[in-house]
Structures are given as C-alpha cells and as structure tokens.
Design a protein around this motif. Structure first.
Motif, PDB file in Angstrom:
ATOM      1  N   MET A   3      18.501  12.848   4.137  1.00  0.00           N
ATOM      2  CA  MET A   3      18.696  11.695   5.004  1.00  0.00           C
ATOM      3  C   MET A   3      17.760  11.700   6.200  1.00  0.00           C
ATOM      4  O   MET A   3      17.364  10.653   6.671  1.00  0.00           O
ATOM      5  N   HIS A   4      17.447  12.892   6.700  1.00  0.00           N
ATOM      6  CA  HIS A   4      16.588  13.021   7.883  1.00  0.00           C
ATOM      7  C   HIS A   4      15.505  14.064   7.572  1.00  0.00           C
ATOM      8  O   HIS A   4      15.735  15.246   7.742  1.00  0.00           O
ATOM      9  N   PRO A   5      14.343  13.636   7.138  1.00  0.00           N
ATOM     10  CA  PRO A   5      13.322  14.607   6.741  1.00  0.00           C
ATOM     11  C   PRO A   5      12.725  15.408   7.893  1.00  0.00           C
ATOM     12  O   PRO A   5      12.223  16.499   7.684  1.00  0.00           O
ATOM     13  N   ASP A   6      12.777  14.884   9.107  1.00  0.00           N
ATOM     14  CA  ASP A   6      12.219  15.590  10.258  1.00  0.00           C
ATOM     15  C   ASP A   6      13.313  15.855  11.278  1.00  0.00           C
ATOM     16  O   ASP A   6      14.256  15.068  11.418  1.00  0.00           O
ATOM     17  N   PRO A   7      13.159  16.933  12.050  1.00  0.00           N
ATOM     18  CA  PRO A   7      14.079  17.137  13.157  1.00  0.00           C
ATOM     19  C   PRO A   7      13.928  15.981  14.141  1.00  0.00           C
ATOM     20  O   PRO A   7      12.823  15.496  14.359  1.00  0.00           O
TER      21      PRO A   7
END
Length: 105
Positions: free
Chosen positions: A1-5
């Motif tokens: 859902m969130h590929p990057d911090p």
C-alpha cells in the motif's frame, strides 16, 4: 500500500518549509535522523508530523529496496527517540510524541 516511507504533514506546515507532495525529506532530532517522502494531509494538526515504524525491510516481490535501520540515511523513526526523558514510573520512552525538525533533502 505504501512503497516508500512517508511523513504526513499538514499543508500549512509544509508551506513553511517549502515542501511539496512526494518530496524526500529528513526528520531530525538530537538523537538521529530518518528520511521519508512528504505526504500532505489536513488530517493532522498544523505543526505536527506523523510517520510509522518498520520501513527498513525490503520487499523482493515488489522490487523495493530496504533501508539500513541504523544508518542516518535510513528510515527508522526509532533513531529519533532518545532515552533522556523517560517516564519515572514505567521507564517507557515518549514513542508517540517527540520533538523533531523537518529538512528538505
């Protein structure tokens, strides 16, 4: 859902720091630094930021690189939290609220 911090930031706070949606930033404290992508949202108060822990694991299935959890170039929010101010009764650290600064990369 969130590929990057990510770090969620109110648009008014982002404007003060001249940040745009999707830009990489550093959060810093006297104890350390982490990097993340700025995500603008009105769902948090002006002057605060929100982030999550656990961004150091890589994901081979999605071809996402990991981050060194102990590096200043990593994305480990725990690096920001010191133990100089702990609860005198329980000894717990202030994991849910800690002062930090925002820096554009």
């Amino acid at each position: 859902m969130h590929p990057d911090p990510f770090v969620e930031i109110h648009p008014q706070t982002a404007q003060v720091y001249r940040l745009n949606e999707g830009e990489w930033i550093h959060l810093t404290s006297p104890h350390g630094r982490m990097k993340a992508v700025a995500r603008l949202t009105e769902s948090i108060p002006v002057g605060t930021v929100y982030t999550q822990a656990g961004w150091w694991d890589e994901c081979d299935e999605l071809e996402l690189a990991g981050f060194d959890p102990f590096s200043v170039e990593g994305s480990n929010v725990n690096q920001l939290i010191g133990t100089d101010e702990i609860d005198p009764i329980s000894g717990s650290e202030p994991l849910k609220s800690y002062r930090c600064q925002i820096h554009k990369i």
